[in-house]
Design an enzyme around this catalytic site. Structure first.
Site, short mmCIF file in Angstrom:
data_model
loop_
_atom_site.label_atom_id
_atom_site.label_comp_id
_atom_site.label_asym_id
_atom_site.label_seq_id
_atom_site.Cartn_x
_atom_site.Cartn_y
_atom_site.Cartn_z
N LYS A 48 0.82 -1.22 0.00
CA LYS A 48 0.00 0.00 0.00
C LYS A 48 0.86 1.27 0.00
O LYS A 48 2.08 1.21 0.21
CB LYS A 48 -0.93 -0.06 1.21
CG LYS A 48 -1.98 -1.18 1.15
CD LYS A 48 -2.85 -1.14 2.40
CE LYS A 48 -4.01 -2.11 2.32
NZ LYS A 48 -4.85 -2.02 3.55
N TYR B 164 -12.50 -1.63 -3.42
CA TYR B 164 -12.99 -1.72 -2.04
C TYR B 164 -14.51 -1.55 -1.95
O TYR B 164 -15.03 -1.18 -0.89
CB TYR B 164 -12.27 -0.69 -1.17
CG TYR B 164 -10.91 -1.14 -0.69
CD1 TYR B 164 -10.76 -2.28 0.11
CD2 TYR B 164 -9.75 -0.42 -1.01
CE1 TYR B 164 -9.52 -2.70 0.56
CE2 TYR B 164 -8.50 -0.83 -0.55
CZ TYR B 164 -8.40 -1.96 0.23
OH TYR B 164 -7.17 -2.37 0.69
N ASN C 240 -1.74 0.21 7.05
CA ASN C 240 -1.25 -1.06 7.57
C ASN C 240 -0.42 -1.85 6.55
O ASN C 240 -0.32 -3.06 6.62
CB ASN C 240 -2.42 -1.88 8.12
CG ASN C 240 -3.49 -2.13 7.08
OD1 ASN C 240 -3.32 -1.79 5.92
ND2 ASN C 240 -4.59 -2.73 7.49
N HIS D 243 -2.27 -5.36 1.66
CA HIS D 243 -3.57 -5.99 1.45
C HIS D 243 -3.35 -7.45 1.06
O HIS D 243 -2.38 -7.77 0.37
CB HIS D 243 -4.32 -5.31 0.29
CG HIS D 243 -5.51 -6.09 -0.19
ND1 HIS D 243 -6.75 -6.00 0.42
CD2 HIS D 243 -5.65 -7.03 -1.16
CE1 HIS D 243 -7.59 -6.83 -0.18
NE2 HIS D 243 -6.94 -7.47 -1.14
N GLU E 165 -9.93 -10.55 -7.42
CA GLU E 165 -8.96 -9.46 -7.24
C GLU E 165 -7.77 -9.61 -8.19
O GLU E 165 -7.24 -8.61 -8.68
CB GLU E 165 -8.49 -9.43 -5.78
CG GLU E 165 -9.59 -8.99 -4.83
CD GLU E 165 -9.17 -8.96 -3.36
OE1 GLU E 165 -10.01 -8.60 -2.53
OE2 GLU E 165 -8.01 -9.31 -3.05
#
Ligand code: ADP
Ligand code: MG
Length: 141
Positions: free
Chosen positions: A11, A51, A114, A117, A128
């Site tokens: 990310k 998302y 964080n 993913h 995905e």
């Protein structure tokens, strides 16, 4: 155990801090193989679509802003039981609750920022992976 593929995203907080190599070193040391990889910037539309399952959540707007705030690295990981195994290696969503040695414990900054993913089921992994990659971009060992 079955050989599976799962989608991994490094990310924007991870690319900003130059951590892509360190994170991928953990994934490779644990035995997952990177069989496809590219660096890109998500458009707002792409981030919202990716998302979409979270669109009713209070954090959705912030999550989209964060995901478009810088480059990401999207990659396909392959290995035995790769979907669940990768989730274990990532650790809990909130780095504060993540087990020692997990990527989010090692590198995550907050519940939002964080670092990584990972797909949460084989069905979502398939979707995905298709979202980002075509067959000819996935090169198995
Ligand atoms: P995971 O990434 O562990 O599967 P979720 O699918 O629940 O977690 O959430 C997707 C992403 O949304 C998280 O990885 C994180 O970046 C962000 N997020 C989740 N919960 C929150 C929250 N309470 N506040 C802010 N961001 C959140
Ligand atoms: Mg999730």
């Amino acid at each position: 155990m079955p050989i599976e593929r799962t989608l991994s995203i490094l990310k924007p907080d991870a690319t900003a801090r130059n951590l892509t190599g360190k994170i991928n070193a953990v994934l490779e040391e644990k035995g997952l193989r990177i069989v496809a990889q590219k660096r890109l910037r998500l458009s707002r539309r792409q981030a919202e679509a990716f998302y979409a399952v979270h669109r009713e959540r209070s954090f959705f707007g912030e999550l989209v802003e964060y995901m478009v705030s810088g480059p990401v690295v999207v990659q396909v990981l392959e290995g035995e039981n790769a979907v669940a195994y990768h989730r274990d290696i990532m650790g809990a969503t909130n780095p504060a609750n993540a087990a020692p040695g997990t990527i989010r414990k090692l590198f995550g900054e907050s519940i939002e920022r964080n670092a990584v993913h990972g797909s949460d089921s084989p069905e979502n992994a398939e979707k995905e992976i298709r979202f980002f990659f075509s067959d000819i971009e996935i090169v198995a060992a």
